[in-house]
Design an enzyme around this catalytic site. Sequence first.
Site, PDB file in Angstrom:
ATOM      1  N   CYS D 149       0.885  -1.337   0.051  1.00 50.56           N
ATOM      2  CA  CYS D 149      -0.047  -0.138  -0.133  1.00 50.56           C
ATOM      3  C   CYS D 149       0.992   0.997   0.014  1.00 50.56           C
ATOM      4  O   CYS D 149       0.602   2.116  -0.815  1.00 50.56           O
ATOM      5  CB  CYS D 149      -0.913   0.006   1.260  1.00 50.56           C
ATOM      6  SG  CYS D 149      -0.452  -0.377   2.851  1.00 50.56           S
ATOM      7  N   HIS D 242      -2.550   6.640   4.295  1.00 48.35           N
ATOM      8  CA  HIS D 242      -1.257   6.935   4.456  1.00 48.35           C
ATOM      9  C   HIS D 242      -0.618   8.055   3.884  1.00 48.35           C
ATOM     10  O   HIS D 242      -1.000   8.423   2.922  1.00 48.35           O
ATOM     11  CB  HIS D 242      -0.332   5.670   3.703  1.00 48.35           C
ATOM     12  CG  HIS D 242      -0.649   4.391   4.274  1.00 48.35           C
ATOM     13  ND1 HIS D 242      -1.505   4.158   5.636  1.00 48.35           N
ATOM     14  CD2 HIS D 242      -0.051   2.987   3.819  1.00 48.35           C
ATOM     15  CE1 HIS D 242      -1.503   2.705   5.602  1.00 48.35           C
ATOM     16  NE2 HIS D 242      -0.673   2.130   4.630  1.00 48.35           N
TER      17      HIS D 242
END
Lengths: 350, 350, 350, 350
Positions: D149, D242
């Site tokens: 990710c 993130h």
Amino acid sequence: MVRNVCVLGATGMVGQRFIQLLSQIPDFNIVDIAASSKSAGKRYEDAVNWHQTTPIPDEIRDMKIVNTDPDEVSDDVDFVFASLPAGLAEPVEAAFAEKFIVASNASVNRMKENIPLVIPEVNPEHLEMMETQKDVNGWEGCIVTNPNCSTIALTLTLKPLFDKYTFKRVSVTTMQAVSGAGYNGVPSMGILDNIIPYIGGEEEKMQSETLHLLGKVNGGLVDKANFPLSASCNRVGVVDGHTESVSIEFEEDDVTVEDIKSAMSGFVGLPQKEKLSFAPEKPVIVRDEEDRPQPRMDRDSGHGMSVTVGRVREDVFENSFKYTLVGHNTIRGAAGASILNAQLISKLYL
Amino acid sequence: MVRNVCVLGATGMVGQRFIQLLSQIPDFNIVDIAASSKSAGKRYEDAVNWHQTTPIPDEIRDMKIVNTDPDEVSDDVDFVFASLPAGLAEPVEAAFAEKFIVASNASVNRMKENIPLVIPEVNPEHLEMMETQKDVNGWEGCIVTNPNCSTIALTLTLKPLFDKYTFKRVSVTTMQAVSGAGYNGVPSMGILDNIIPYIGGEEEKMQSETLHLLGKVNGGLVDKANFPLSASCNRVGVVDGHTESVSIEFEEDDVTVEDIKSAMSGFVGLPQKEKLSFAPEKPVIVRDEEDRPQPRMDRDSGHGMSVTVGRVREDVFENSFKYTLVGHNTIRGAAGASILNAQLISKLYL
Amino acid sequence: MVRNVCVLGATGMVGQRFIQLLSQIPDFNIVDIAASSKSAGKRYEDAVNWHQTTPIPDEIRDMKIVNTDPDEVSDDVDFVFASLPAGLAEPVEAAFAEKFIVASNASVNRMKENIPLVIPEVNPEHLEMMETQKDVNGWEGCIVTNPNCSTIALTLTLKPLFDKYTFKRVSVTTMQAVSGAGYNGVPSMGILDNIIPYIGGEEEKMQSETLHLLGKVNGGLVDKANFPLSASCNRVGVVDGHTESVSIEFEEDDVTVEDIKSAMSGFVGLPQKEKLSFAPEKPVIVRDEEDRPQPRMDRDSGHGMSVTVGRVREDVFENSFKYTLVGHNTIRGAAGASILNAQLISKLYL
Amino acid sequence: MVRNVCVLGATGMVGQRFIQLLSQIPDFNIVDIAASSKSAGKRYEDAVNWHQTTPIPDEIRDMKIVNTDPDEVSDDVDFVFASLPAGLAEPVEAAFAEKFIVASNASVNRMKENIPLVIPEVNPEHLEMMETQKDVNGWEGCIVTNPNCSTIALTLTLKPLFDKYTFKRVSVTTMQAVSGAGYNGVPSMGILDNIIPYIGGEEEKMQSETLHLLGKVNGGLVDKANFPLSASCNRVGVVDGHTESVSIEFEEDDVTVEDIKSAMSGFVGLPQKEKLSFAPEKPVIVRDEEDRPQPRMDRDSGHGMSVTVGRVREDVFENSFKYTLVGHNTIRGAAGASILNAQLISKLYL
């Protein structure tokens, strides 16, 4: 007098709290620490995943963990502090009670015949069941239990009122810290920007244990206090410190806000009278600010052993009053509760 | 039919929500946006500190902000959506009501003579006061208000029960999201790892507005519903979505958990019957999981216009039941409430 | 020897920390507390919105606040601890410096001619500028400043390496606690479930102050250290404790992870050698766990005066190493920094 | 053209995202869902602990879960979306690849010979390895993987710069959401009021996968891009999204902030050119506000498939620039990545 003690479940969250707190109390001397066979034989520092914000006490760091077996524990131990998984607690505590006084956090033994469930400021006289327990079982030791974390905080605030007035009904809605569920108990995905309006078994424990604590010993059993108590329990994103919103309806029609505040504020119990070193000066601190108590601000009051009350005010129902309380769930509500029980027993029964 | 609308306080948090929501509804056309003199004359994008997670709608981005003055607003405006600071709301809303229908979020006008305080599913008949209001004041327009955020969610769940049963008493303890206080309302130092057990004026609003909403219009006034309602309000570290723990005692002795669930679950109001586009299919969604509703999981149900209920269960008191609800405080509890009021008026009164 | 001290800005967040910390140090005696005219004349308890988790010290509770005016402060004050808003700091600190030694947290005076910017373990020799400052201004007192919170923590870890090796470049990315912005600085709407990747002026302060602290006094000025330093600053949802991810490239090609750990771990400065009571035993604590330091676990190390370092490891670049640090931003990074400066001056210069 | 698909690990967190996202895409039709033998045979709703904020899609609710066995899956399946535990992924994906195209999230197969590791906007040409893979193994299907990710978000922003300039070095410090670790991955005790400066294996993955993605296929292997890349990874208390703080040093001495912003902002890849329905209009969105991107505000940009960049600015090092990015870790960074891979293969290779 210094007592030798042993901690069971020493690597768990409450076990760590026991070690952290006990190492600060001169009248307890940790001589053995026990954990599962996976940890037994290891140095404590190597076995534990230490989650306290103070370091592992120096004298414990190198201590070798023993198995959770009474035969591996020194004979001169006076108290065994136990924080064991639900499934294990019943047989293990019984095995240790053959030789030792077990101060237990587990729920399984809390309301059994002859086993005292005690908050030292609330019902120290329940400790009289220890003797019968020894006799009945033919044990040298016995089991003494402390209540569930949210129950302890609530009951400490009810006791000074219960002594003076008659409760018609009590309601409490809790907002409980994540530490109450153990280190892995609440995933962050469940609690960040969220509330979980359910804690398994918690409402039942609060509803039954509170009435038991305010009850009277009758033989080896307890005649529970007799008023309806309703608990609604929620988990919130707070690290430590349970907050509880309480409403009480009295039979009496002349209770005032000042009566309640002064009863709570002036409340002292046997631990205060006996000047136990781990007892807070005030079991209940009453604050007047409109926005207190708050868990981050008030949980450490009285070194985590005082419950803080605020917002005492009239409720809209007849003869009813509301307040909010905060108590430290892993100190006053768990490890510290067992330690204060042991201090009282040490002073009065040994 | 498409209605022209104006948003007052367009740069504030609720003002932004109005713009975000209205731009998605084909039957409303934003023709004017007004804000303080500091912002007037600027492009919306240049004046606003946009805090929504969707971008500023394209058609609004370049719109010029006008002063909060009825004379600066187009004459063909049908609805004025107002979210003004407490001090300003009273005179400004009155000034706009001379010409326009004002759908207001402010608390100051909520319970005045001839001013309807309305949740469309709960008390649409209170809108009949609009006419008298116009007459009495000699206005072309009028003021219509919606309740406080925590009140709306609670009252939507009470209404289907209130229609069938008689309440002896109701208690509610709230855990409210920070967005309810506006962008700068709750400092992070106050809410991280913490709870604030106090929200100024909130308990009083819940206690009075709920009874008003469930009351009957009598001339230009409202005969309030007649049962005691106690509210305890807490602020918690949740972004959006108020959670409320509710207990109801009924006069009737034969209500069951299933009765409550089916009354709530089957509840529809006028907005559903009239098929208003902004009305959720179900005003109240009942869930059966033991750990729902949760604010992060359920606040967006029905596009933020449904209230989610769970944990319907018996309480320990006689004829009493408990449940937990979650409602989106800035959609169903604020901007969306005004919009649904306007949709209903648009359909039935214009 | 006991010194009489005064706290300016006594009701603010850093002012509260000053009072909390100073009241625990026997060699400082708070004789005056000053605040804005709004608070002057009031009892401290009545004027302050106290946000510390320990109560207001008893001896301060009833103390009367004076105006922020040197003439209202006792002549026998030795140190004035100042934490003033940016706009006020420059003239007010100068006015107090005519009579007193001012230990200042404000940024405005940090890098001016003749004004020492000091971390006692890093560059105590910069204090020699105090004398020239007095002479040049004709003051009896002088101003001594401490750096920005994130700079202090970083520089304490750089110093032991800087003394042994040559830096080719240093990069740091910070994750800073909300308390660094003051009580109202970061709205909860901005930081719950969020990060703000910007702190006004912070990157510039870190980049300039660090090089200044590691520089050499040359007349009344400082020859800054000569290596490029890049800072990227982020605000995160942590109450106290700044976390910083650091990378250093050395000129030397033979530095090892062990060299870095032992340099940091063995580092002591003048406060440790002079055994100042407020100095931590170790300015830098090095931990070996793969997942430390963490702000909630490590911010209170050394009573908040130690910086904790972990994850010392090779970087992918040549002769480069990375590590993570945590330092308490309002103790070591603000109030505690000024206090340690004052203790050192008290011991060596008075 | 509509493709039949199967989801493996359908009850896990990424599996749930697959189901949530796929059910919104008309060109994919979920015909089978597989999970462990514990769940096999059950209705999906009964087996899953659903943690998405939208409800289980109606057409999936009653679907019967099959075993994770290629023989239990319909022969007419075109794509198998796999999100399996590390230990299982290798053999299970190989077994399914005998018959199906497997779009995999697991790390184990990411950099093996003949297995493409692909971000469709970055290196779609790596898909040419599919054919060799089929041939070499004698399979009808093949395995196609997507990166970690945090790598996906970073590489999407590097790609437009890498195409125009030469990187001398790249550094990234991440602040990663808890959802990246799975529902039970990060205990709340670890992340409330805290940061964990370590994510096992993450730094290594970012450092190797990024260079692989920017490399060139050479036979069945990839010649990795050749610049040093350093990653430091932290876990923070954010639910989704993130955040990464990036610094790039270029060989070129004439790159400007505007060059970087326009390269990123104008970047489109094959998915945009082929008008894939799941491709965002802009893979990289550049914002000019000084305090963006922020995870809660920007993670859902482009329905979670765009990466948002902000704070593009000069770094203090020569020819160096810094910026901050936010990407949705479970949409663009996991399930959505596999889906976009499958859409591209569907369009160009089937």
